[in-house]
Design an enzyme around this catalytic site. Sequence first.
Site, mmCIF file in Angstrom:
data_model
loop_
_atom_site.group_PDB
_atom_site.id
_atom_site.type_symbol
_atom_site.label_atom_id
_atom_site.label_comp_id
_atom_site.label_asym_id
_atom_site.label_seq_id
_atom_site.Cartn_x
_atom_site.Cartn_y
_atom_site.Cartn_z
ATOM 1 N N THR A 111 42.192 -91.219 -28.343
ATOM 2 C CA THR A 111 42.371 -92.382 -29.213
ATOM 3 C C THR A 111 42.315 -93.638 -28.354
ATOM 4 O O THR A 111 42.768 -93.642 -27.207
ATOM 5 C CB THR A 111 43.710 -92.346 -29.980
ATOM 6 N N GLU A 112 41.760 -94.695 -28.919
ATOM 7 C CA GLU A 112 41.547 -95.920 -28.145
ATOM 8 C C GLU A 112 42.846 -96.546 -27.653
ATOM 9 O O GLU A 112 42.848 -97.273 -26.653
ATOM 10 C CB GLU A 112 40.769 -96.929 -28.993
ATOM 11 N N ASN A 113 43.945 -96.294 -28.369
ATOM 12 C CA ASN A 113 45.208 -96.893 -27.940
ATOM 13 C C ASN A 113 45.927 -96.070 -26.877
ATOM 14 O O ASN A 113 47.038 -96.393 -26.492
ATOM 15 C CB ASN A 113 46.130 -97.133 -29.146
ATOM 16 N N SER B 128 42.131 -95.900 -20.956
ATOM 17 C CA SER B 128 41.525 -95.381 -22.172
ATOM 18 C C SER B 128 40.071 -95.826 -22.293
ATOM 19 O O SER B 128 39.175 -95.025 -22.586
ATOM 20 C CB SER B 128 42.319 -95.850 -23.401
#
Length: 213
Positions: free
Chosen positions: A39-41, A81
């Site tokens: 996930t990007e976060n 990330s």
Amino acid sequence: MARRVAQDVFPGAVVNLGIGMPELVGNYFMAQDEIIVHTENGIIGSGPIVDGSLQDFDLINAGRKTVSLASGGHFVDHVDSFALVRGGHLDITILGAFEVSAAGDLANWSTGADANLPSPGGAMDLVVGARSVFVMMNLFGKNQQPRLVEQCSLPLTGARVVKRLYTDLAVFALSGAAPTVLELAPGTSLDELSRRLGFALQPAPAGIGNYSC
């Protein structure tokens, strides 16, 4: 649709799931396939979306959905990330879209409407960083306008980046001169779909399979 997309993610793949419908794909991965969801976060090894008593509001994905953590999952900051994305370490990214062109162009960050704020997010990074880009969306909009088009009218996220398109009526491969129909939903014909879209479609060399989402 999410279940069908999950079938095409190979065991051991590192996958990013976009906000919206793509987030549901992770609910259909099998634990034994050891698919790593990014996930990007900053979650590396996100598990399925959870609700009720299992929710932990300190454990959310980029779409602010409460998720679980897969065995071996861990957390990184945004720098790491996006280094994973930009470094070419993603096998597949699965995104939503406003429009996809027959050539595989993707428009998913702006509707062009003044009332709607553009939302680029990390989509530009994802479509150039991932080895394969899958898109899932409804084939026609609320007013029955086609969303698979000959040429996108909305601002592009990336040009010729979409490899596979999953919709409510058909599954398409977008690597040739015209979209190749791999599977059709029951009651849908190739000729009727071509007529509604306004351009020619071609069947897969091995024939069109049955698609049910």
